[in-house]
Scaffold this motif. Structure first.
Motif, PDB file in Angstrom:
ATOM      1  N   HIS A   6      58.200  -3.786  32.421  1.00 24.00           N
ATOM      2  CA  HIS A   6      59.021  -2.844  33.196  1.00 24.00           C
ATOM      3  C   HIS A   6      59.092  -1.504  32.467  1.00 24.00           C
ATOM      4  O   HIS A   6      59.285  -1.465  31.247  1.00 24.00           O
ATOM      5  CB  HIS A   6      60.447  -3.369  33.381  1.00 24.00           C
ATOM      6  CG  HIS A   6      60.543  -4.597  34.221  1.00 24.00           C
ATOM      7  ND1 HIS A   6      60.134  -5.846  33.770  1.00 24.00           N
ATOM      8  CD2 HIS A   6      61.004  -4.784  35.503  1.00 24.00           C
ATOM      9  CE1 HIS A   6      60.339  -6.740  34.732  1.00 24.00           C
ATOM     10  NE2 HIS A   6      60.858  -6.122  35.774  1.00 24.00           N
ATOM     11  N   LEU A   7      58.945  -0.442  33.234  1.00 21.64           N
ATOM     12  CA  LEU A   7      59.135   0.912  32.715  1.00 21.64           C
ATOM     13  C   LEU A   7      60.280   1.543  33.493  1.00 21.64           C
ATOM     14  O   LEU A   7      60.202   1.726  34.709  1.00 21.64           O
ATOM     15  CB  LEU A   7      57.863   1.743  32.873  1.00 21.64           C
ATOM     16  CG  LEU A   7      57.966   3.236  32.532  1.00 21.64           C
ATOM     17  CD1 LEU A   7      58.472   3.462  31.108  1.00 21.64           C
ATOM     18  CD2 LEU A   7      56.613   3.930  32.732  1.00 21.64           C
ATOM     19  N   LEU A   8      61.344   1.877  32.769  1.00 25.91           N
ATOM     20  CA  LEU A   8      62.537   2.464  33.371  1.00 25.91           C
ATOM     21  C   LEU A   8      62.617   3.933  32.999  1.00 25.91           C
ATOM     22  O   LEU A   8      62.678   4.275  31.813  1.00 25.91           O
ATOM     23  CB  LEU A   8      63.781   1.724  32.863  1.00 25.91           C
ATOM     24  CG  LEU A   8      65.146   2.327  33.188  1.00 25.91           C
ATOM     25  CD1 LEU A   8      65.392   2.367  34.691  1.00 25.91           C
ATOM     26  CD2 LEU A   8      66.249   1.532  32.484  1.00 25.91           C
ATOM     27  N   TYR A   9      62.607   4.799  34.002  1.00 24.68           N
ATOM     28  CA  TYR A   9      62.707   6.245  33.792  1.00 24.68           C
ATOM     29  C   TYR A   9      64.089   6.705  34.220  1.00 24.68           C
ATOM     30  O   TYR A   9      64.546   6.409  35.337  1.00 24.68           O
ATOM     31  CB  TYR A   9      61.635   6.981  34.599  1.00 24.68           C
ATOM     32  CG  TYR A   9      61.589   8.474  34.315  1.00 24.68           C
ATOM     33  CD1 TYR A   9      60.660   8.997  33.424  1.00 24.68           C
ATOM     34  CD2 TYR A   9      62.487   9.348  34.926  1.00 24.68           C
ATOM     35  CE1 TYR A   9      60.625  10.358  33.146  1.00 24.68           C
ATOM     36  CE2 TYR A   9      62.464  10.704  34.650  1.00 24.68           C
ATOM     37  CZ  TYR A   9      61.536  11.200  33.758  1.00 24.68           C
ATOM     38  OH  TYR A   9      61.514  12.549  33.487  1.00 24.68           O
ATOM     39  N   LEU A  10      64.757   7.476  33.340  1.00 25.29           N
ATOM     40  CA  LEU A  10      66.104   7.965  33.591  1.00 25.29           C
ATOM     41  C   LEU A  10      66.080   9.485  33.701  1.00 25.29           C
ATOM     42  O   LEU A  10      65.716  10.179  32.747  1.00 25.29           O
ATOM     43  CB  LEU A  10      67.033   7.521  32.462  1.00 25.29           C
ATOM     44  CG  LEU A  10      67.099   5.992  32.270  1.00 25.29           C
ATOM     45  CD1 LEU A  10      67.753   5.653  30.938  1.00 25.29           C
ATOM     46  CD2 LEU A  10      67.835   5.348  33.421  1.00 25.29           C
ATOM     47  N   HIS A  11      66.466   9.990  34.856  1.00 27.34           N
ATOM     48  CA  HIS A  11      66.408  11.425  35.107  1.00 27.34           C
ATOM     49  C   HIS A  11      67.604  12.137  34.466  1.00 27.34           C
ATOM     50  O   HIS A  11      68.553  11.510  33.968  1.00 27.34           O
ATOM     51  CB  HIS A  11      66.351  11.708  36.607  1.00 27.34           C
ATOM     52  CG  HIS A  11      67.561  11.247  37.368  1.00 27.34           C
ATOM     53  ND1 HIS A  11      68.783  11.882  37.297  1.00 27.34           N
ATOM     54  CD2 HIS A  11      67.738  10.217  38.244  1.00 27.34           C
ATOM     55  CE1 HIS A  11      69.654  11.280  38.078  1.00 27.34           C
ATOM     56  NE2 HIS A  11      69.056  10.258  38.669  1.00 27.34           N
ATOM     57  N   GLY A  12      67.581  13.449  34.515  1.00 29.44           N
ATOM     58  CA  GLY A  12      68.608  14.259  33.888  1.00 29.44           C
ATOM     59  C   GLY A  12      69.788  14.576  34.797  1.00 29.44           C
ATOM     60  O   GLY A  12      69.864  14.116  35.950  1.00 29.44           O
ATOM     61  N   PHE A  13      70.689  15.377  34.285  1.00 27.08           N
ATOM     62  CA  PHE A  13      71.914  15.761  34.991  1.00 27.08           C
ATOM     63  C   PHE A  13      71.566  16.559  36.244  1.00 27.08           C
ATOM     64  O   PHE A  13      70.749  17.481  36.205  1.00 27.08           O
ATOM     65  CB  PHE A  13      72.783  16.600  34.054  1.00 27.08           C
ATOM     66  CG  PHE A  13      74.141  16.935  34.590  1.00 27.08           C
ATOM     67  CD1 PHE A  13      75.062  15.929  34.838  1.00 27.08           C
ATOM     68  CD2 PHE A  13      74.507  18.247  34.828  1.00 27.08           C
ATOM     69  CE1 PHE A  13      76.330  16.225  35.318  1.00 27.08           C
ATOM     70  CE2 PHE A  13      75.776  18.559  35.303  1.00 27.08           C
ATOM     71  CZ  PHE A  13      76.683  17.548  35.555  1.00 27.08           C
TER      72      PHE A  13
END
Length: 211
Positions: A6-13
């Motif tokens: 699994h690759l989890l990408y977390l975006h910014g504000f």
């Protein structure tokens, strides 16, 4: 290092899964998965949720989404505030994270943003960012923010000296001992991400090859 599942990408504000870097990462992973399929290998699952304004709620939702995934099989990538979140998750879960101009002290920096804001990729959508959300950010801090992050080997940090939002020196100090790629150009958005940094990010996370 085991190949992540699994690759989890977390975006910014104020950002979203439609951010340029998120879409570029997803497209590259799609190509990698095609090669993995041709080699008879399972695909790496892509996760890039829309994060709610509440940091506590965001992390609760993310943790539920990866429940049951072995830490060694989970790869994290995060941009700006998403880099702060990825640091918290990597420390809590014991996995690796690639950070793109990561926010070091968002509780301090985002206090001035308290109020009703609009989303970058959908100006018709507004949300409230509150003082309580600032307190929630403090609850996610890993150790003393004035010191280097614990277990720096877990992290790759891509840091642009010309970041117009965050202080590159603070980022470099926070991730001292990590694999840091400090570059002169790219700005906060890392406009050269796909051409100059994405392959290194995926290699560090163990998903850059179809083996």
């Amino acid at each position: 290092m085991p190949t992540p599942t699994h690759l989890l990408y977390l975006h910014g504000f104020r950002s979203s899964p439609h951010s340029t870097k998120a879409r570029q990462t997803q497209a590259r992973l799609h190509a990698i998965n095609a090669r993995r399929a041709a080699a008879g290998r399972p695909a790496v699952h892509w996760l890039c949720p829309q994060l709610p304004p509440s940091p506590r709620q965001a992390m609760d939702e993310v943790l539920r989404s990866v429940e049951g995934v072995e830490p060694a099989r989970l790869a994290l990538a995060g941009s700006s505030l998403g880099g702060f979140y990825a640091t918290y998750l990597a420390h809590r879960l014991g996995c690796r994270a690639a950070l793109l101009n990561p926010a070091v002290n968002p509780a301090r920096d985002l206090r001035a943003q308290i109020g009703v804001l609009t989303a970058w990729h959908d100006p018709g959508t507004s949300f409230a960012f509150t003082a309580e959300h600032v307190h929630e950010l403090r609850d996610l801090e890993v150790g003393d923010l004035s010191l280097a992050v614990p277990d720096p080997w877990r992290y790759l940090a891509v840091i642009a000296r010309d970041d117009e939002v965050l202080d590159w020196r603070e980022m470099a100090a926070r991730y001292a001992g990590a694999q840091c790629c400090i570059v002169d150009h790219g700005g906060h958005a890392l406009v050269n991400y796909a051409t100059e940094h994405l392959d290194a990010v995926l290699d560090f996370l163990g998903v850059g090859a179809p083996a």
